[in-house]
Design a protein around this motif. Sequence first.
Motif, short mmCIF file in Angstrom:
data_model
loop_
_atom_site.label_atom_id
_atom_site.label_comp_id
_atom_site.label_asym_id
_atom_site.label_seq_id
_atom_site.Cartn_x
_atom_site.Cartn_y
_atom_site.Cartn_z
N PRO A 145 11.64 8.17 -8.13
CA PRO A 145 12.68 9.18 -7.93
C PRO A 145 14.05 8.52 -7.88
O PRO A 145 14.17 7.34 -7.53
N ASN A 146 15.10 9.25 -8.26
CA ASN A 146 16.42 8.73 -7.97
C ASN A 146 16.86 9.23 -6.60
O ASN A 146 16.14 9.98 -5.93
N GLN A 147 18.03 8.80 -6.16
CA GLN A 147 18.48 9.10 -4.80
C GLN A 147 18.55 10.61 -4.56
O GLN A 147 18.07 11.10 -3.52
N ASP A 148 19.10 11.37 -5.50
CA ASP A 148 19.22 12.81 -5.32
C ASP A 148 17.85 13.48 -5.33
O ASP A 148 17.58 14.40 -4.55
N GLU A 149 16.97 13.04 -6.26
CA GLU A 149 15.64 13.64 -6.34
C GLU A 149 14.83 13.39 -5.07
O GLU A 149 14.09 14.26 -4.62
N LEU A 150 14.98 12.21 -4.49
CA LEU A 150 14.30 11.91 -3.24
C LEU A 150 14.77 12.84 -2.14
O LEU A 150 13.98 13.38 -1.36
N GLY A 151 16.08 13.06 -2.08
CA GLY A 151 16.61 13.99 -1.08
C GLY A 151 16.14 15.41 -1.29
O GLY A 151 15.83 16.13 -0.33
N GLU A 152 16.06 15.83 -2.56
CA GLU A 152 15.63 17.19 -2.86
C GLU A 152 14.19 17.44 -2.41
O GLU A 152 13.85 18.54 -1.98
N ILE A 153 13.33 16.42 -2.51
CA ILE A 153 11.94 16.58 -2.09
C ILE A 153 11.87 16.97 -0.62
O ILE A 153 11.07 17.83 -0.22
N PHE A 154 12.74 16.36 0.19
CA PHE A 154 12.71 16.62 1.63
C PHE A 154 13.84 17.55 2.09
O PHE A 154 14.02 17.75 3.29
N GLN A 155 14.59 18.07 1.12
CA GLN A 155 15.68 19.01 1.41
C GLN A 155 16.71 18.41 2.37
O GLN A 155 17.13 19.04 3.35
N VAL A 156 17.10 17.18 2.05
CA VAL A 156 18.13 16.50 2.83
C VAL A 156 19.10 15.83 1.85
O VAL A 156 18.78 15.63 0.68
N THR A 157 20.28 15.48 2.36
CA THR A 157 21.24 14.71 1.58
C THR A 157 21.20 13.27 2.07
O THR A 157 21.37 13.01 3.27
N LEU A 158 20.94 12.34 1.15
CA LEU A 158 20.80 10.93 1.52
C LEU A 158 22.06 10.17 1.14
O LEU A 158 22.52 10.23 0.00
N THR A 159 22.62 9.44 2.10
CA THR A 159 23.86 8.71 1.85
C THR A 159 23.75 7.21 2.15
O THR A 159 24.50 6.43 1.59
N THR A 160 22.85 6.82 3.02
CA THR A 160 22.76 5.41 3.41
C THR A 160 21.43 4.82 2.96
O THR A 160 20.45 5.53 2.72
N ASP A 161 21.41 3.49 2.85
CA ASP A 161 20.17 2.80 2.51
C ASP A 161 19.08 3.10 3.53
O ASP A 161 17.91 3.26 3.17
N GLU A 162 19.46 3.17 4.80
CA GLU A 162 18.47 3.41 5.85
C GLU A 162 17.80 4.77 5.66
O GLU A 162 16.58 4.90 5.83
N GLU A 163 18.58 5.78 5.30
CA GLU A 163 18.01 7.10 5.07
C GLU A 163 17.10 7.10 3.84
O GLU A 163 16.00 7.67 3.86
#
Length: 300
Positions: free
Chosen positions: A181-199
């Motif tokens: 997944p790319n960063q946006d796709e990963l966030g979409e799976i969990f319905q969150v916005t990801l901004t940091t490496d830790e997230e």
Amino acid sequence: MIYTVTFNPSLDYVVTMDKLNLGNINRAETETIYPGGKGINVALVLGNLGIPAKMLGFIAGFTGQEIEHLSRLYGGNCDFIKLDTGYSRINTKISADTETAVNGQGPSIPSEKLQRLMQQIDELHAGDILVLAGSIPADIPDDMYEQILQRLETRSIRTVVDATGELLRNVLKYKPFLIKPNQDELGEIFQVTLTTDEEIIYYAQRLQTEGAKNVLVSLGSKGALLIGENGTIYRQASPPGRLVNSVGAGDSMVAGFIAGYLHNGNVEEALRLGVCTGSASAFKNWLATKHDVSQVLLTL
């Protein structure tokens, strides 16, 4: 042998212009036609890197004939299933002050043709790699990727899945070797916005706990993160360069990762080659060659 499946290939009509003026006549400065589809891109880049790969999928009509012709012209090994009706889609990519795309729908795939694909997949052997990449047409079962991985579950065939949403998440129970997944796709799976490496790491690890062995998250111009099968976290920055065309960059990353892994089984080396291959494609008009990748590697 490596096999890639593209359910809905396309002819990609790529045009460039200084500025896209909506509602007006626009004249292209350059125009090119390429064979398109994520699985096709992966197979062509693998071939460019000296690794044979066979393309599976469906083509229809004169557009399908041209997809196969161009794929072979660029060195591809094709075993497409020809549909009796309809036309393979044409996708228009406009590179102007911003990137714009208009993607066609593609033909209907009847059940007997789907069964022919399943027969092709049944012919794979232990040690082969199967890459499932991209979306599936609306008129075929939405669990098609699951059906395929279930058939391969006990056959010692490594699977790579590059898809989005539930199409990706629903195959995790079959323990794919790699997902991307790319960063946006990963966030979409969990319905969150990801901004940091830790997230990003946290949610990538959640996908790993659901079954994925290696989770490769592409971060665009920031490179990629990998959660390796042994739980180790790897981070690779992007090499310096100017973005020319992002189409196919993610597919090139998948191809580079596979090529790097096949070299010696080292996932850190695979990540490095994956990021460089994806970047090499992003830095030019189309897919990277082995020379392109070699030049980018020198910048790291």
